[in-house]
Design a protein around this motif. Structure first.
Motif, mmCIF file in Angstrom:
data_model
loop_
_atom_site.group_PDB
_atom_site.id
_atom_site.type_symbol
_atom_site.label_atom_id
_atom_site.label_comp_id
_atom_site.label_asym_id
_atom_site.label_seq_id
_atom_site.Cartn_x
_atom_site.Cartn_y
_atom_site.Cartn_z
ATOM 1 N N LEU A 89 -0.685 6.563 -2.930
ATOM 2 C CA LEU A 89 0.000 5.385 -3.477
ATOM 3 C C LEU A 89 -1.014 4.251 -3.519
ATOM 4 C CD1 LEU A 89 3.482 5.592 -1.735
ATOM 5 C CD2 LEU A 89 2.854 6.272 -4.060
ATOM 6 N N SER A 90 -1.183 3.714 -4.702
ATOM 7 C CA SER A 90 -2.266 2.767 -4.942
ATOM 8 C C SER A 90 -1.702 1.459 -5.481
ATOM 9 C CB SER A 90 -3.201 3.418 -5.958
ATOM 10 O OG SER A 90 -4.141 2.521 -6.428
ATOM 11 N N ASP A 91 -2.600 0.516 -5.838
ATOM 12 C CA ASP A 91 -2.105 -0.715 -6.445
ATOM 13 C C ASP A 91 -2.294 -0.713 -7.960
ATOM 14 O OD1 ASP A 91 -4.803 -0.904 -6.382
ATOM 15 O OD2 ASP A 91 -4.901 -2.764 -5.219
ATOM 16 N N ILE A 92 -2.685 0.449 -8.504
ATOM 17 C CA ILE A 92 -2.657 0.610 -9.973
ATOM 18 C C ILE A 92 -1.948 1.920 -10.308
ATOM 19 C CG2 ILE A 92 -4.634 -0.811 -10.662
ATOM 20 C CD1 ILE A 92 -6.307 1.735 -10.681
ATOM 21 N N ASP A 93 -1.631 2.088 -11.599
ATOM 22 C CA ASP A 93 -0.840 3.254 -12.014
ATOM 23 C C ASP A 93 -1.593 4.573 -11.870
ATOM 24 O OD1 ASP A 93 1.145 1.533 -12.626
ATOM 25 O OD2 ASP A 93 1.034 1.762 -14.813
ATOM 26 N N GLY A 94 -2.914 4.517 -11.924
ATOM 27 C CA GLY A 94 -3.670 5.758 -11.845
ATOM 28 C C GLY A 94 -5.048 5.573 -12.431
ATOM 29 N N LEU A 95 -5.584 6.647 -13.025
ATOM 30 C CA LEU A 95 -6.943 6.620 -13.578
ATOM 31 C C LEU A 95 -6.935 6.138 -15.035
ATOM 32 C CD1 LEU A 95 -9.972 7.518 -13.154
ATOM 33 C CD2 LEU A 95 -9.294 9.719 -14.149
ATOM 34 N N PHE A 96 -7.875 5.264 -15.333
ATOM 35 C CA PHE A 96 -8.080 4.812 -16.710
ATOM 36 C C PHE A 96 -9.459 5.282 -17.170
ATOM 37 C CE2 PHE A 96 -4.818 2.079 -15.118
ATOM 38 C CZ PHE A 96 -4.036 1.726 -16.210
ATOM 39 N N THR A 97 -9.666 5.337 -18.493
ATOM 40 C CA THR A 97 -10.971 5.779 -19.004
ATOM 41 C C THR A 97 -12.085 4.790 -18.652
ATOM 42 O OG1 THR A 97 -10.363 4.786 -21.102
ATOM 43 C CG2 THR A 97 -10.066 7.170 -20.922
ATOM 44 N N ALA A 98 -11.718 3.556 -18.297
ATOM 45 C CA ALA A 98 -12.683 2.541 -17.849
ATOM 46 C C ALA A 98 -11.892 1.588 -16.946
ATOM 47 C CB ALA A 98 -13.251 1.796 -19.041
ATOM 48 N N PRO A 99 -12.582 0.802 -16.096
ATOM 49 C CA PRO A 99 -11.820 -0.127 -15.243
ATOM 50 C C PRO A 99 -10.973 -1.073 -16.090
ATOM 51 C CG PRO A 99 -14.084 0.061 -14.496
ATOM 52 C CD PRO A 99 -14.006 0.798 -15.804
ATOM 53 N N PRO A 100 -9.636 -1.040 -15.990
ATOM 54 C CA PRO A 100 -8.774 -1.791 -16.903
ATOM 55 C C PRO A 100 -8.898 -3.310 -16.761
ATOM 56 C CG PRO A 100 -7.492 -0.738 -15.158
ATOM 57 C CD PRO A 100 -8.889 -0.248 -15.019
ATOM 58 N N GLY A 158 2.024 2.196 -6.066
ATOM 59 C CA GLY A 158 2.893 2.022 -4.909
ATOM 60 C C GLY A 158 3.438 0.614 -4.805
ATOM 61 N N THR A 159 3.073 -0.255 -5.737
ATOM 62 C CA THR A 159 3.504 -1.644 -5.584
ATOM 63 C C THR A 159 4.956 -1.854 -6.005
ATOM 64 O OG1 THR A 159 2.722 -2.256 -7.778
ATOM 65 C CG2 THR A 159 1.155 -2.539 -5.979
ATOM 66 N N VAL A 160 5.549 -0.842 -6.617
ATOM 67 C CA VAL A 160 6.952 -0.957 -7.018
ATOM 68 C C VAL A 160 7.849 -0.493 -5.871
ATOM 69 C CG1 VAL A 160 6.449 -0.588 -9.442
ATOM 70 C CG2 VAL A 160 6.927 1.388 -8.005
ATOM 71 N N GLU A 161 9.105 -0.895 -5.876
ATOM 72 C CA GLU A 161 10.038 -0.350 -4.880
ATOM 73 C C GLU A 161 10.346 1.096 -5.264
ATOM 74 O OE1 GLU A 161 13.419 -2.313 -3.370
ATOM 75 O OE2 GLU A 161 12.089 -3.645 -2.251
ATOM 76 N N HIS A 162 10.588 1.939 -4.314
ATOM 77 C CA HIS A 162 10.865 3.366 -4.567
ATOM 78 C C HIS A 162 9.781 4.017 -5.423
ATOM 79 C CE1 HIS A 162 14.776 3.369 -2.688
ATOM 80 N NE2 HIS A 162 15.077 2.258 -3.335
ATOM 81 N N PRO A 163 8.523 3.971 -4.962
ATOM 82 C CA PRO A 163 7.434 4.500 -5.798
ATOM 83 C C PRO A 163 7.565 5.989 -6.122
ATOM 84 C CG PRO A 163 6.633 3.963 -3.588
ATOM 85 C CD PRO A 163 8.017 3.410 -3.692
ATOM 86 N N LEU A 164 8.057 6.790 -5.177
ATOM 87 C CA LEU A 164 8.144 8.239 -5.452
ATOM 88 C C LEU A 164 9.300 8.530 -6.404
ATOM 89 C CD1 LEU A 164 7.440 9.618 -1.850
ATOM 90 C CD2 LEU A 164 5.832 9.300 -3.731
ATOM 91 N N ARG A 165 10.390 7.815 -6.206
ATOM 92 C CA ARG A 165 11.518 7.992 -7.129
ATOM 93 C C ARG A 165 11.102 7.583 -8.550
ATOM 94 N NH1 ARG A 165 16.823 4.835 -5.645
ATOM 95 N NH2 ARG A 165 16.060 3.278 -7.106
ATOM 96 N N SER A 166 10.314 6.504 -8.634
ATOM 97 C CA SER A 166 9.850 6.051 -9.957
ATOM 98 C C SER A 166 9.054 7.136 -10.663
ATOM 99 C CB SER A 166 8.967 4.811 -9.841
ATOM 100 O OG SER A 166 9.641 3.813 -9.152
ATOM 101 N N VAL A 167 8.192 7.842 -9.902
ATOM 102 C CA VAL A 167 7.419 8.938 -10.505
ATOM 103 C C VAL A 167 8.371 10.032 -10.982
ATOM 104 C CG1 VAL A 167 5.856 10.849 -9.938
ATOM 105 C CG2 VAL A 167 5.277 8.519 -9.236
ATOM 106 N N ARG A 168 9.357 10.339 -10.154
ATOM 107 C CA ARG A 168 10.309 11.394 -10.538
ATOM 108 C C ARG A 168 11.096 10.992 -11.778
ATOM 109 N NH1 ARG A 168 13.255 13.537 -5.172
ATOM 110 N NH2 ARG A 168 14.119 14.978 -6.695
#
Ligand code: GLU
Length: 385
Positions: free
Chosen positions: A181-192, A249-259
Motif C-alpha cells: 500500500l503506497s501513496d500513489i496508484d502504482g507504476l507509471f511509465t515515468a515519474p508522474p 493506500g491513501t484512500v479509505e478501504h484501500p483493499l476493497r477499492s482494489v476489489r
C-alpha cells in the motif's frame, strides 16, 4: 508497449489468493504529528478481516514505529541519527503493536507481533525458525504483524525499507500475493510528478530493464520507499512465486477499492510459491551433505511425509542447520533434497534414534523432523537439476 496490458479481465483478483502479505507504510498510518490515523486503520482492518474470514491467511508488515516514537520522544521533524531512530522505534513499536492488536481484536482476530532482522530472513538457519513460527501462527488463524527490529538492526545489515522486507516475508511464508500500500496508484511509465505524459502501468508480466527504467533512479525516490525499492521488492516476490500488487493506500478501504476496480499495478510471477521454493531447494542450493535413509523412511517421504531422524542410517558432509542436503537410499540412489533442521554434528547423534530421545541425546529439544516435508523436494518432480 509489450509490457503494458490493460485488459481488465486478464488481471488477478485479490480474493483469489490464499496467503496475502499486506504492507502498510508509515505515512498511511501515522499523522505528521505522530498521532495514529485511527479511522483509516479501522477501515483497512475491515478489509483485511473480510479477506481473512473468506479463508485467506494474512500477514501484515507495518511500518510506523519510528514515526510514532518520534512524536512521543518529541524529536520533531528533523532527520534522525541512527541511534535516535532506533530509540524512537523501540518506543513506537509498543504503541504500533497495540493499535493493530486492538483493531484486529474488534473482528475477533488474534494479532502476533514479529520483529525480524535482515539476518532472520537471509541466514538459512535463522530463516527456518522464522518460517516455522509464521507457519504456526497462520495455522492458528492469527495475523502476524511484522516490522523490522529497528532497535537492533544496524546500518549495514538492515532492510531500512519495509517494501523489500514484505517481499522477503512473502517468500519465507510461501505467500502467493504481496500487497504494497503506497501513496500513489502504482507504476507509471515515468515519474508522474515530473512527466505529465506518464502513462499508468496496470500489469507487469515480467520485470525487464524497461520496467526498471520506469521506476527511475533517485528521481522517483521522492515518494517514501521510492519506486525503486518497490521494483526490488517485486523482483524478490515474483521470483518467490508471489504476485505483487502496488495499490494506493491513501484512500479509505484501500483493499476493497482494489476489489471494486480501482486502478493498481500487478506484477505477475512466472511460478507459484511451491514451484519456486522447490526450484530453489532442488536446483539453486549447493548440497552440503548426504543423509542415507532406510526403505521405510523413503516410502514415507514418497507419500508426502517429513523425514524423521529414526529413518536416517548414515550422515555425511559438514553441513549446518538450514543447508541443503541430498537424501539417498542405502543403495546410493538420490531420493530427494531438502533443508536440514540440524547441524551435521547433531544429525550424526540422532540418526536412527526416536524423536522422543532427541532432547536426552542433544541436551535441547530440536525439531521432530530432520527435514520437514515443506523443506523437501522429491527427485523426479522436475525441480532438481
Ligand atoms: N521499520 C520502520 C518503522 O517502523 C519503517 C521502514 C519503512 O518505512 O519502510 O518505522
Amino acid at each position: 508497449m509489450a509490457a503494458v496490458n490493460s485488459k481488465r479481465n486478464a488481471l488477478p483478483k485479490l480474493e483469489n489468493f490464499r496467503r496475502i502479505v499486506v504492507k502498510v507504510g508509515s505515512s498511511l498510518l501515522v499523522e505528521k504529528t505522530g498521532g495514529l490515523k485511527e479511522a483509516w486503520l479501522k477501515a483497512l482492518v475491515d478489509d483485511v478481516a473480510t479477506l481473512h474470514k473468506a479463508g485467506a491467511d494474512i500477514l501484515v508488515v507495518s511500518s510506523g514505529a519510528i514515526a510514532m516514537g518520534r512524536g512521543v520522544l518529541k524529536l520533531g521533524r528533523r532527520p534522525l541519527e541512527l541511534e535516535e531512530a532506533q530509540a524512537a522505534a523501540s518506543v513506537g513499536q509498543i504503541a504500533l503493536a497495540r493499535v493493530w492488536a486492538e483493531a484486529l481484536a474488534g473482528h475477533g482476530i488474534i494479532a502476533a507481533q514479529v520483529l525480524l532482522t535482515y539476518g532472520d530472513t537471509e541466514e538459512r538457519r535463522r530463516y527456518l525458525n522464522a518460517r516455522a513460527t509464521l507457519g504456526t501462527l497462520l495455522a492458528h488463524r492469527a495475523i502476524p504483524v511484522i516490522n523490522e527490529n529497528d532497535t537492533v538492526a544496524t546500518q549495514e545489515i538492515r532492510y531500512g525499507d519495509n517494501d523489500r522486507l514484505a517481499a522477503r516475508v512473502g517468500t519465507m511464508a510461501s505467500a502467493d500475493c504481496v500487497v504494497l500500500l503506497s501513496d500513489i496508484d502504482g507504476l507509471f511509465t515515468a515519474p508522474p510528478q515530473k512527466d505529465p505524459g506518464a502513462a499508468f502501468v496496470p500489469v507487469v508480466p515480467r520485470i525487464t530493464a524497461e520496467i526498471e527504467a520506469m521506476a527511475g533512479g533517485a528521481a522517483s525516490e521522492l515518494s517514501r520507499g521510492g519506486m525503486m525499492t518497490k521494483i526490488e521488492a517485486a523482483k524478490i516476490a515474483t521470483s518467490g512465486g508471489a504476485t505483487m500488487l502496488i495499490a494506493n493506500g491513501t484512500v479509505e478501504h484501500p483493499l476493497r477499492s482494489v476489489r471494486e476496480g480501482r486502478r493498481c499495478s500487478w506484477f505477475l510471477s512466472p511460478s507459484t510459491p511451491v514451484t519456486a521454493r522447490k526450484r530453489w531447494i532442488g536446483g539453486t542450493l549447493e548440497p552440503r551433505g548426504t543423509l542415507s535413509v532406510d526403505e521405510g523412511a523413503a516410502s514415507a517421504m514418497r507419500a508426502g511425509k517429513s523425514l524423521l531422524p529414526a529413518g536416517v542410517r548414515r550422515v555425511e558432509g559438514s553441513f549446518n542447520r538450514g543447508d541443503c542436503v541430498v537424501v539417498r537410499s542405502l543403495e546410493g540412489g538420490e531420493i530427494a533434497r531438502g533443508l536440514v533442521a540440524y547441524d551435521a554434528i547433531d544429525a550424526v547423534q540422532i540418526a536412527g534414534r526416536s524423536t522422543r530421545d532427541i532432547e536426552a541425546i542433544l541436551g535441547y529439544s530440536g525439531r521432530k523432523e530432520i527435514i520437514h516435508r515443506d523443506d523437501l523436494v522429491m527427485s523426479g518432480d522436475g525441480a532438481i537439476g
